[in-house]
Design an enzyme around this catalytic site. Structure first.
Site, PDB file in Angstrom:
ATOM      1  N   ASP A 477       0.843  -1.194   0.000  1.00 56.30           N
ATOM      2  CA  ASP A 477       0.000   0.000   0.000  1.00 56.30           C
ATOM      3  C   ASP A 477       0.882   1.249   0.000  1.00 56.30           C
ATOM      4  O   ASP A 477       2.093   1.187   0.305  1.00 56.30           O
ATOM      5  CB  ASP A 477      -0.871  -0.030   1.266  1.00 56.30           C
ATOM      6  CG  ASP A 477      -2.152   0.780   1.145  1.00 56.30           C
ATOM      7  OD1 ASP A 477      -2.279   1.556   0.189  1.00 56.30           O
ATOM      8  OD2 ASP A 477      -3.013   0.641   2.038  1.00 56.30           O
ATOM      9  N   ASP A 547     -10.844   1.641  -3.105  1.00 56.23           N
ATOM     10  CA  ASP A 547     -11.455   1.278  -1.820  1.00 56.23           C
ATOM     11  C   ASP A 547     -12.962   1.266  -1.935  1.00 56.23           C
ATOM     12  O   ASP A 547     -13.653   0.751  -1.063  1.00 56.23           O
ATOM     13  CB  ASP A 547     -11.053   2.297  -0.742  1.00 56.23           C
ATOM     14  CG  ASP A 547      -9.661   2.000  -0.190  1.00 56.23           C
ATOM     15  OD1 ASP A 547      -9.186   0.860  -0.348  1.00 56.23           O
ATOM     16  OD2 ASP A 547      -9.053   2.909   0.391  1.00 56.23           O
TER      17      ASP A 547
HETATM   18  C1  DGJ Z   1      -5.801   1.901   2.019  1.00 52.29           C
HETATM   19  C2  DGJ Z   1      -6.159   0.676   1.248  1.00 52.29           C
HETATM   20  O1  DGJ Z   1      -6.699   1.029   0.029  1.00 52.29           O
HETATM   21  C3  DGJ Z   1      -7.125  -0.175   2.065  1.00 52.29           C
HETATM   22  O2  DGJ Z   1      -7.501  -1.298   1.326  1.00 52.29           O
HETATM   23  C4  DGJ Z   1      -6.480  -0.565   3.341  1.00 52.29           C
HETATM   24  O3  DGJ Z   1      -5.389  -1.402   3.087  1.00 52.29           O
HETATM   25  C5  DGJ Z   1      -6.035   0.671   4.113  1.00 52.29           C
HETATM   26  N1  DGJ Z   1      -5.224   1.525   3.294  1.00 52.29           N
HETATM   27  C6  DGJ Z   1      -5.271   0.302   5.347  1.00 52.29           C
HETATM   28  O4  DGJ Z   1      -4.764   1.376   5.981  1.00 52.29           O
END
Ligand code: DGJ
Length: 724
Positions: A477, A547
Site C-alpha cells: 500500500d 477502496d
Molecule cells: C488503504 C487501502 O486502500 C485499504 O484497502 C487498506 O489497506 C487501508 N489503506 C489500510 O490502511
C-alpha cells in the site's frame, strides 16, 4: 519490421497492422510523417506528405519560416519548433537551447531491459525489433539515444530516450519526454481518466481545443487525480469503429501527457516525466534513462485499442509467473475489522472462509509496531505479538493448517512520526533540507527511498517477517502524495532528482522482493487505486482498483480502468453494501467483482445467511469461468456514465466461450428488457447457454434479450455461452 530508406533517411516502423514513419531532414532534425494503418511504401516524401507547410516561405530544407508548421518527431527547445518541446537541457553557458541532430542508427531483433526501471519485455527476440537513433546537440555535446521497439503481434511501439553528457562540462536536463509525436490537420477528441479517492479513473471525453492541455500528476506518484493512459481519437470514433491513438506510461512517478494544438490543427502529443520540479544533473559522461512510454493504434475503435493494451500487459509487462496462473480467491480483513482484530477473530474469519471455498486470508493494516489507528507505527515492520496474540509465524501456521494461504499488508515507503524508525532517523523522511515544515498526510511521511541505505533498511525489516510467515501474498500500500520534495542524502544540484530517484528506490525494493520470493503474489495498492499503472504491474500482476467497492460505483471505476488495463489486473472484491440507501444484491456485487481478480472484503460471519450461502456458488463459478476474465478478450457493451443497463463481455481467444454480464442499475416501471448486441463471437458458429441456442450472427446483429427477473435496482444477469 523496421525499414530504412537511405536516400531519404526515412524510417518506417511496422508493428502489427500499423506503420509509424519519420525521417531525418537534411539538417539532421527528426521530422514526423505518419502514424496509422500499415503502409506499403517508403515513398512518402515524394508523395508530398513531408513537404506540407502553411508557410508561404516554405523551405524544404527545414530551415526557415515554415518550420513552425512541420511535424516533429523530436522537438528541440528554443529553435522555432511550434509547441511544447520534447527536451530541455540547460547547458554550461546557462541557456536552454536544445537542438539534437541525427548522427546514426542501428536496428536489431529483440529489446533491451531498462536498467532499474520496469519496461516491456519479450520471451524471444523474434517477437520484436528495435531501432536506436543517436542524435547529438553539437553545441553542448549532449547525446540523445532514441529507442523504438515494434511488437510483431501487437499494434504497439515502445519508446524511451537515454540522454548522455558527452561534453566536458556539467549540464542540467530540465525536461525529457519519453514520447513525442505530431499529428497533422486532424480534429481530435481526447479521452482521459481523472479521479479522486473512491472515484478512480473517471472516463472523460472532450474535443481537443487550441492551446496546451496537460494531463498529469506532479505529486510524486501516478495518483488518483489522473491516469497515465490517454487516448486521442477522431470525433467519430466509437467502441467499434474509427481511429484511436493511445499512450501509456510504464512508470509510477509523476508524469505529464501534453496535448498541444495550434490553429492549423497540428496536434503534438508528449508523454514523459512531469517537467515541473524535475531536473537531472549530468556530469560529463553521465546518462539519464527515461522511463518507457508506449503508443498503440487502433483502426477499429476504442474496444480494439483496449484489447491491444490488455494483451500487451498480459504478455509483455506482468511477470510470466502470473501470466496464466489463477490468482487465489482471497478474503481481506480490512473492512471487516480495520485495526480492531485479534487472533481469535482472524481465525474465526479464516474458518468461515475455508468452509465456503475461499483460498487465502489477508491480514491488512495494524499488525506491526504500535498501530491501533492510522496515526502511528508505520516503518516499524515487526509483529505486535500482543495484538496479534502470537508471532506472525504462528499465526501464519494456524491459518495454513486450516487449509488457507496467508498474506500480509505493508506500506514500505512510509513512516509515521510516532514510530521507532522516525525517532531514530528523522532525516530519512522526504523533506526539504532546512525547511521546518513538512506536510502531514494521513499522519505520515514518505521515506527517502532515493537513498539506498533507507531501502536496504526497510528491505531487511520486511524480509524477516516474510521469511517467518512464509507469506503467499503481500499487499503493498502507499497512502500519501509526495510534498516538500527534497533529501538530506543528495547535494543541492541534485534536489530536482529526488522524486524520480525515490521511484527508482521503490522499483529496487519491488525487484528485490520479486527475486527473493518468486512465488509470492504482490498486490499493489495506494489508498485504493491511486497508483494503478503499467510500472507497478511489472512487479504486481494485480492492483487494488479502489477502496470503493459499492457495485454501482465500481461499474464506472472498472469501466474507466479497462481502457488500458486488463481485468486480470484489477483487484475487485465482494464487500458489504456501503450505503443503506443503495442496496446491491450480493449476486450483483459478485458479478461486478468477478470481472476483476475476485475476493471478499467483508466479515463473512456478519453476512446475512442467505448471502453467505451464495458464496460457495460464487467460488464454484469462479473456478469454472474465471479463465475467460484472465485470458479472454474484453468487450465493453455500454457506458455506465450514460447507460442505465451496463453490460460487458469476456470472450475466449478462440471464440469458443463467452461470459456476458448485464447490470440493470435502476428499476424503471416501464422497462421491458432490451436486446444486447454481443461482440467478438464467431458469426458462423452456434452458441448455447444450456437452454437456448443462437448463431453468432444472431447474437451479434439481432442481439440477446435480457430483462431483470424481479423488481429492484442493481439487479444483474450473467450468461455463459459455449460454442456448440
Ligand atoms: C488503504 C487501502 O486502500 C485499504 O484497502 C487498506 O489497506 C487501508 N489503506 C489500510 O490502511
Amino acid at each position: 519490421m523496421i525499414h530504412f530508406d537511405e536516400k531519404e533517411r526515412l524510417f518506417r516502423i511496422d508493428a502489427k497492422d500499423v506503420s509509424y514513419v519519420f525521417f531525418a531532414a537534411a539538417n539532421g532534425r527528426l521530422r514526423h510523417l505518419y502514424w496509422g494503418p500499415q503502409l506499403d511504401t517508403m515513398d512518402l516524401r515524394n508523395l508530398g506528405i513531408a513537404d506540407y507547410t502553411c508557410s508561404p516561405n516554405f523551405n524544404p530544407d527545414d530551415n526557415e519560416a515554415g518550420r513552425g508548421a512541420y511535424s516533429w518527431e523530436f522537438a528541440g527547445n528554443d529553435i522555432g519548433t511550434r509547441g511544447v518541446p520534447t527536451a530541455i537541457v540547460r547547458n554550461a553557458d546557462g541557456n536552454t537551447t536544445t537542438d539534437p541532430r541525427y548522427v546514426s542508427h542501428r536496428i536489431y531483433a529483440g529489446k533491451p531491459r531498462l536498467e532499474g526501471l520496469p519496461a516491456t519485455f519479450v520471451d524471444s527476440p523474434e517477437e520484436c525489433e528495435t531501432l536506436e537513433i543517436t542524435m547529438l546537440d553539437e553545441a553542448t555535446k549532449v547525446e540523445f539515444l532514441l529507442r523504438y521497439t515494434a511488437f510483431r503481434d501487437l499494434p504497439i511501439i515502445a519508446r524511451s530516450v537515454v540522454v548522455t553528457n558527452k561534453g566536458d562540462a556539467p549540464v542540467e536536463l530540465q525536461k525529457i519526454m519519453s514520447l513525442t509525436t505530431d499529428f497533422r490537420h486532424q480534429e481530435f477528441d481526447v479521452i482521459y481518466f481523472d479521479g479522486y479517492w473512491g472515484k478512480e479513473r473517471t472516463y472523460h471525453r472532450e474535443r481537443v481545443q487550441g492551446g496546451l492541455k496537460i494531463m498529469g500528476a506532479d505529486s510524486g506518484y501516478t495518483s488518483h487525480r489522473m491516469n497515465s493512459s490517454v487516448i486521442l481519437c477522431d470525433p467519430t470514433t466509437t467502441e467499434e469503429f474509427g481511429r484511436a491513438y493511445g499512450v501509456l506510461f510504464v512508470y509510477s512517478g509523476k508524469f505529464a501527457v501534453e496535448v498541444d494544438q495550434c490553429c492549423m490543427y497540428r496536434t503534438r502529443l508528449n508523454l514523459g516525466i512531469h517537467p515541473m520540479g524535475f531536473t537531472w544533473h549530468l556530469e560529463p559522461g553521465e546518462s539519464f534513462q527515461s522511463p518507457e512510454a508506449l503508443q498503440a493504434f487502433s483502426n477499429e475503435g476504442l474496444g480494439a485499442l483496449s484489447r491491444s493494451w490488455h494483451d500487451l500487459i498480459r504478455q509483455h509487462i506482468i511477470n510470466p509467473r502470473w501470466r496464466t496462473a489463477p490468482r487465489p480467491i482471497l478474503c481481506n480483513n480490512w473492512e471487516a475489522m480495520h485495526f480492531n482484530f485479534s487472533r481469535e477473530k482472524l481465525v474465526t474469519l479464516a474458518k468461515t472462509a475455508k468452509a465456503h471455498g475461499i483460498e487465502m486470508l489477508v491480514l491488512d493494516d495494524g499488525w506491526f509496531g504500535k498501530r491501533d489507528n492510522d496515526q502511528t507505527g508505520l516503518g516499524d515492520w515487526y509483529t505486535n505479538t500482543t495484538k496479534v496474540g502470537c508471532t506472525m509465524g504462528e499465526l501464519a501456521d494456524e491459518i495454513r493448517s486450516l487449509g488457507l494461504k496467508f498474506g500480509l499488508w505493508f506500506e514500505p515507503e512510509m513512516v509515521s512520526e510516532d514510530s521507532d524508525l522516525y525517532r531514530a532517523h528523522p532525516d530519512w523522511a522526504i523533506q526539504v533540507p532546512n525547511r521546518s515544515s513538512k506536510t502531514f498526510w494521513r499522519y505520515q511521511y514518505m521515506l527517502d527511498f532515493s537513498r539506498k541505505e533507507v531501502v536496504d533498511y526497510v528491505y531487511e525489516m520486511i524480509i524477516k517477517v516474510i521469511d517467518e510467515a512464509k507469506l503467499d501474498y503481500m499487499k503493498w500500500d502507499a497512502n500519501r502524495e509526495m510534498t516538500e520534495v527534497g533529501s538530506y542524502g543528495w547535494p543541492a544540484e541534485r534536489q530536482g532528482e529526488i522524486a524520480h530517484r525515490f521511484m527508482l528506490g521503490v522499483y529496487d525494493l519491488y525487484q528485490r522482493l520479486v527475486n527473493r520470493y518468486p512465488n509470492m503474489l504482490i498486490e499493489g495498492c495506494s489508498s485504493g487505486g491511486g497508483r494503478f499503472d503499467a510500472g507497478i504491474l511489472y512487479y504486481s500482476p494485480q492492483i487494488w482498483t479502489s477502496d470503493n467497492s459499492d457495485a454501482f460505483n465500481r461499474l464506472a471505476i472498472q469501466y474507466g480502468t479497462s481502457f488500458a488495463y486488463p481485468c486480470s489486473s484489477m483487484g475487485a472484491h465482494v464487500a458489504r453494501n456501503w450505503f443503506a440507501e443503495r442496496y446491491s444484491p450480493v449476486e450483483t456485487r459478485a458479478a461486478v467483482a468477478f470481472s476483476g481478480t475476485f475476493g471478499y472484503e467483508l466479515d463473512l460471519n456478519q453476512m446475512p445467511p442467505e448471502e453467505l450461502a451464495q458464496v460457495d456458488g460464487q467460488v464454484e463459478f469462479y473456478h469454472k469461468y474465471h479463465h475467460l476474465v484472465e485470458q479472454g478478450d474484453y468487450y465493453r457493451l455500454a457506458n455506465p456514465f450514460k447507460d442505465e443497463t451496463v453490460s460487458w463481455m469476456h470472450v475466449a481467444k478462440d471464440k469458443s466461450e463467452f461470459l456476458l454480464t448485464v447490470v440493470f442499475t435502476r428499476w424503471d416501471a416501464s422497462y421491458s428488457g432490451e436486446n444486447i448486441l454481443l461482440r467478438g463471437l464467431d458469426l458462423d458458429a452456434k452458441y448455447t447457454d444450456g437452454t437456448k441456442t443462437w448463431t453468432g450472427r444472431v447474437l451479434t446483429y439481432a442481439g440477446i434479450s435480457v430483462k431483470p427477473s424481479r423488481f429492484g435496482d442493481m439487479l444483474s444477469i450473467v450468461i455463459h455461452g459455449t460454442r456448440v
